[in-house]
Design an enzyme around this catalytic site. Structure first.
Site, mmCIF file in Angstrom:
data_model
loop_
_atom_site.group_PDB
_atom_site.id
_atom_site.type_symbol
_atom_site.label_atom_id
_atom_site.label_comp_id
_atom_site.label_asym_id
_atom_site.label_seq_id
_atom_site.Cartn_x
_atom_site.Cartn_y
_atom_site.Cartn_z
ATOM 1 C CD GLN A 124 -2.924 1.259 2.468
ATOM 2 O OE1 GLN A 124 -3.335 2.342 2.434
ATOM 3 N NE2 GLN A 124 -2.824 0.246 3.183
ATOM 4 N NE ARG A 175 8.342 -12.272 -6.525
ATOM 5 C CZ ARG A 175 8.934 -12.634 -5.248
ATOM 6 N NH1 ARG A 175 9.902 -13.665 -5.308
ATOM 7 N NH2 ARG A 175 8.760 -12.271 -3.998
ATOM 8 C CE LYS A 221 15.614 -12.171 -5.436
ATOM 9 N NZ LYS A 221 14.769 -12.199 -4.315
ATOM 10 C CG PHE A 279 11.369 -4.192 -2.359
ATOM 11 C CD1 PHE A 279 10.534 -5.095 -2.681
ATOM 12 C CD2 PHE A 279 12.135 -3.650 -3.539
ATOM 13 C CE1 PHE A 279 9.935 -5.392 -3.964
ATOM 14 C CE2 PHE A 279 11.705 -3.944 -4.770
ATOM 15 C CZ PHE A 279 10.470 -4.792 -5.244
ATOM 16 N NE ARG A 290 17.882 -9.996 0.777
ATOM 17 C CZ ARG A 290 17.354 -8.997 1.681
ATOM 18 N NH1 ARG A 290 18.303 -8.526 2.597
ATOM 19 N NH2 ARG A 290 16.007 -9.031 1.759
ATOM 20 C CB VAL A 308 7.354 -1.500 9.293
ATOM 21 C CG1 VAL A 308 6.154 -0.638 9.851
ATOM 22 C CG2 VAL A 308 8.383 -1.480 10.575
ATOM 23 C CG ASP A 331 0.472 0.700 4.674
ATOM 24 O OD1 ASP A 331 1.742 0.900 5.077
ATOM 25 O OD2 ASP A 331 -0.340 -0.054 4.788
ATOM 26 N N GLY A 384 -7.979 20.114 19.273
ATOM 27 C CA GLY A 384 -7.386 21.460 19.227
ATOM 28 C C GLY A 384 -7.934 22.252 20.638
ATOM 29 N N GLY A 385 -7.856 23.580 20.358
ATOM 30 C CA GLY A 385 -8.268 24.438 21.444
ATOM 31 C C GLY A 385 -9.794 24.680 21.705
ATOM 32 C CD GLN A 386 -12.378 26.991 19.466
ATOM 33 O OE1 GLN A 386 -13.236 27.231 20.592
ATOM 34 N NE2 GLN A 386 -11.750 28.219 19.049
HETATM 35 N N1 COA Z 1 11.681 -10.415 -9.011
HETATM 36 C C1 COA Z 1 12.225 -11.006 -8.196
HETATM 37 N N2 COA Z 1 12.031 -11.029 -6.877
HETATM 38 C C2 COA Z 1 11.480 -9.960 -6.394
HETATM 39 C C3 COA Z 1 10.533 -9.265 -7.193
HETATM 40 C C4 COA Z 1 10.901 -9.369 -8.765
HETATM 41 N N3 COA Z 1 10.316 -8.609 -9.610
HETATM 42 N N4 COA Z 1 10.062 -8.312 -6.560
HETATM 43 C C5 COA Z 1 10.407 -8.678 -5.249
HETATM 44 N N5 COA Z 1 11.322 -9.467 -5.061
HETATM 45 C C6 COA Z 1 11.855 -10.129 -3.883
HETATM 46 C C7 COA Z 1 12.848 -9.304 -3.182
HETATM 47 O O1 COA Z 1 13.805 -9.272 -3.925
HETATM 48 C C8 COA Z 1 12.754 -10.017 -1.969
HETATM 49 O O2 COA Z 1 13.625 -11.037 -1.921
HETATM 50 P P1 COA Z 1 14.900 -11.357 -0.854
HETATM 51 O O3 COA Z 1 14.284 -11.029 0.423
HETATM 52 O O4 COA Z 1 15.100 -12.841 -1.351
HETATM 53 O O5 COA Z 1 15.899 -10.554 -1.092
HETATM 54 C C9 COA Z 1 11.415 -10.548 -1.871
HETATM 55 O O6 COA Z 1 10.636 -10.389 -3.163
HETATM 56 C C10 COA Z 1 10.460 -9.888 -0.892
HETATM 57 O O7 COA Z 1 10.380 -8.571 -0.627
HETATM 58 P P2 COA Z 1 9.964 -7.893 0.596
HETATM 59 O O8 COA Z 1 9.945 -6.546 0.699
HETATM 60 O O9 COA Z 1 10.878 -8.561 1.817
HETATM 61 O O10 COA Z 1 8.482 -8.634 0.862
HETATM 62 P P3 COA Z 1 7.771 -9.305 2.090
HETATM 63 O O11 COA Z 1 6.436 -9.597 1.585
HETATM 64 O O12 COA Z 1 8.559 -10.160 2.881
HETATM 65 O O13 COA Z 1 7.383 -8.004 3.061
HETATM 66 C C11 COA Z 1 6.819 -5.674 3.798
HETATM 67 C C12 COA Z 1 6.608 -7.001 2.867
HETATM 68 C C13 COA Z 1 5.831 -4.664 3.512
HETATM 69 C C14 COA Z 1 6.742 -6.165 5.051
HETATM 70 C C15 COA Z 1 8.230 -5.137 3.406
HETATM 71 O O14 COA Z 1 8.421 -4.939 2.035
HETATM 72 C C16 COA Z 1 8.800 -3.798 3.987
HETATM 73 O O15 COA Z 1 8.804 -3.880 5.254
HETATM 74 N N6 COA Z 1 8.728 -2.840 3.335
HETATM 75 C C17 COA Z 1 9.081 -1.324 3.944
HETATM 76 C C18 COA Z 1 7.824 -1.100 4.521
HETATM 77 C C19 COA Z 1 6.602 -0.690 3.828
HETATM 78 O O16 COA Z 1 6.410 -0.242 2.779
HETATM 79 N N7 COA Z 1 5.579 -1.408 4.688
HETATM 80 C C20 COA Z 1 4.173 -0.777 4.329
HETATM 81 C C21 COA Z 1 3.585 -1.911 3.307
HETATM 82 S S1 COA Z 1 2.085 -1.423 2.752
#
Ligand code: COA
Length: 504
Positions: free
Chosen positions: A94, A115, A152, A174, A181, A214, A245, A324-326
């Site tokens: 989001q 992906r 990747k 991410f 990575r 997060v 978000d 607020g103040g009201q």
């Molecule tokens: N091709 C290949 N791999 C891809 C890809 C693509 N097009 N897009 C994403 N990936 C991979 C990433 O490289 C990552 O791999 P790795 O961990 O092996 O290096 C993997 O997908 C997962 O990414 P990640 O961001 O860790 O996703 P998650 O589902 O585990 O976590 C969140 C989700 C939201 C918790 C995390 O992304 C986050 O903390 N983001 C920052 C804060 C944030 O925006 N939070 C609010 C979300 S609304």
């Protein structure tokens, strides 16, 4: 390889053409300088006199001083605010998508990288229509194009790097370290394209929690919102508004636009970071204000004060008290017994106190020393709102709204999402928009809440997964048809065999 060179040509040509046009500008300027010098030689007296006649500022305006002449096209007919800005949208869930959808609403070309075979996880989350992209996804990804790339896969990374080279902004959210990575460190991205702005949402800024993943409610808790929301006697509460978000996405969009503006002067991109904790705290700043006021005595506008309950070390939850103040509170209206949203938010704004007294049938409160002044009312707020509520309960929330607004008394009905979805004025302004989608049919979404008078926003449905992959490869990145075939067989834009078998 030969065809690769071929496909690159147009890009190179474009770059050359740009350089050439830049040279042209310089070339044009040179004679102008010469002219002035020449004039000086021919008629030195005239040239010397000119500045004295025309003040410097006026002269600059007359000559344009490098500023564009105002467009003469009708309002809304001269493109969009972010026309020409290309965004490499590497966002998911989001926070990031909120940001890039807003930029797309403003006219940016938003290329969402997903992906292969999987896409943004929200495509399948909270699905209401079998087999169709969820509302979660469709309402956060309007006006974008979708390309599938496996980052990747070596060929996939090659495509991504080509995107980095031609885009103005890379936006990502991410988990910490994920982009590094992949090989897309800031150093690498900046090296590939020194003009690119790299914008990220992370849960926390640098510090003890920077490596943590997060989601929304974690940010609400860590940003000071949850501890100050809810009722004193209850637990901390998260809000329905996605301030962690969507709120952080909004902050990021402002950071990006500012960086684009600065780039006009510096010529280089920069990193933009918005931590969700910081974004929530920015929105909860009034509570940090109150935390510091606590040192100087009780918070008299909190109903806790009137109830004689002592304050602790930290800002307490204040229920529906005004921030607020009201002084204000949420009051029942006619029908509250059966309608959970039959409430009105009522603000006892001091300048209209006399009008409030007359309306609720308490004209004597206008002069009664216990009620006449704001400080006198503070310890009696619970009682006062109880009396006002006796009046509001005789009317519907919309009747209270109408009557109070005739007297300039600020009130607001609690609107349910059903009422908002049906509200015609929100449709008329494009804040609530109905969109048609090939697999899910018609749905409502939130259009651009920021209205620009010269940059109209037309909301277009979210893209299907990989809908624009070929279009972007050929038309944006200049790959030839033969190269696209090679790319397809490399697995860079298609799901790995295992995933395809599982999906089937
Ligand atoms: N091709 C290949 N791999 C891809 C890809 C693509 N097009 N897009 C994403 N990936 C991979 C990433 O490289 C990552 O791999 P790795 O961990 O092996 O290096 C993997 O997908 C997962 O990414 P990640 O961001 O860790 O996703 P998650 O589902 O585990 O976590 C969140 C989700 C939201 C918790 C995390 O992304 C986050 O903390 N983001 C920052 C804060 C944030 O925006 N939070 C609010 C979300 S609304």
């Amino acid at each position: 390889m030969a065809s690769r060179k071929k496909s690159k040509k147009p890009v190179v040509k474009k770059a050359k053409a740009k350089k050439a046009s830049a040279k042209k500008v310089v070339a044009k300027k040179k004679p102008a300088t010469k002219k002035i010098v020449a004039k000086k030689k021919v008629a030195p007296k005239k040239v010397a006199k000119a500045p004295a006649k025309k003040p410097a500022v006026k002269r600059a305006v007359a000559k344009g001083n490098g500023l564009l002449k105002p467009s003469t096209k009708p309002w809304g007919m001269d493109g969009k605010a972010l026309d020409g800005v290309k965004i490499l949208d590497f966002t998911h869930v989001q926070s990031g998508p909120t940001c890039t959808q807003l930029l797309a609403y403003m006219g940016a070309d938003c290329i969402k990288v997903e992906r292969p075979g999987v896409g943004d996880i929200t495509r399948t989350q909270l699905r209401d229509v079998k087999g169709a992209d969820s509302l979660y996804f469709t309402m956060l990804n309007a006006n974008k194009r979708s390309i599938t790339i496996d980052s990747k896969n070596p060929k996939g990374m090659e495509i991504l790097e080509r995107l980095v080279k031609i885009c103005d902004v890379l936006v990502e959210n991410f988990a910490p370290g994920a982009l590094d990575r992949m090989g897309l460190t800031w150093e690498r991205v900046h090296q590939l394209n020194p003009r690119i702005i790299m914008a990220s949402v992370k849960g926390f800024g640098p510090g003890p929690y920077e490596e943590c993943k997060v989601y929304e409610n974690i940010a609400q808790c860590a940003g000071g919102s949850a501890s100050t929301t809810g009722f004193r006697e209850g637990p901390p509460l998260v809000t329905g508004a996605q301030i962690g978000d969507s709120g952080t996405g909004l902050h990021l969009a402002l950071g990006i636009v500012s960086a684009l503006y600065q780039r006009n002067r510096t010529g280089r991109g920069q990193r933009v970071l918005c931590a969700m904790q910081d974004g929530v705290l920015n929105l909860a700043r009034v509570k940090l204000r109150d935390q510091q006021r606590l040192k100087h005595g009780p918070l008299t506008e909190y109903s806790q004060y009137g109830e004689g309950i002592p304050f602790g070390q930290a800002v307490p939850r204040a229920g529906n008290d005004s921030g607020g103040g009201q002084p204000a509170w949420l009051l029942k209206c006619k029908g509250w017994e059966t309608d959970p949203d039959a409430y009105i938010y009522f603000i006892t704004q001091a300048p209209v106190w006399a009008e409030i007294c007359d309306l609720i049938g308490k004209p004597e409160w206008k002069t009664d020393p216990d009620f006449a002044t704001p400080p006198a009312r503070l310890p009696r707020l619970k009682f006062i709102f109880g009396v006002i509520e006796e009046w509001t309960m005789t009317k519907t929330k919309f009747e209270v709204m109408d009557i109070c607004n005739q007297h300039d008394i600020p009130v607001g009905p609690i609107l349910s999402m059903k009422e908002i979805a049906e509200e015609q004025s929100l449709r008329a302004t494009g804040t609530v928009v109905e969109v048609d989608h090939p697999t899910r049919g018609k749905y409502l979404t939130v259009g651009n809440p920021i209205k620009l008078s010269d940059s109209p926003c037309e909301v277009k449905r979210s893209p299907l997964l990989g809908e624009h992959t070929e279009e972007i490869l050929t038309k944006v990145l200049g790959y030839s048809d033969k190269e696209v075939v090679e790319i397809k067989t490399s697995g860079a834009i298609t799901p790995p065999e295992k995933a395809r078998v599982e999906a089937a």
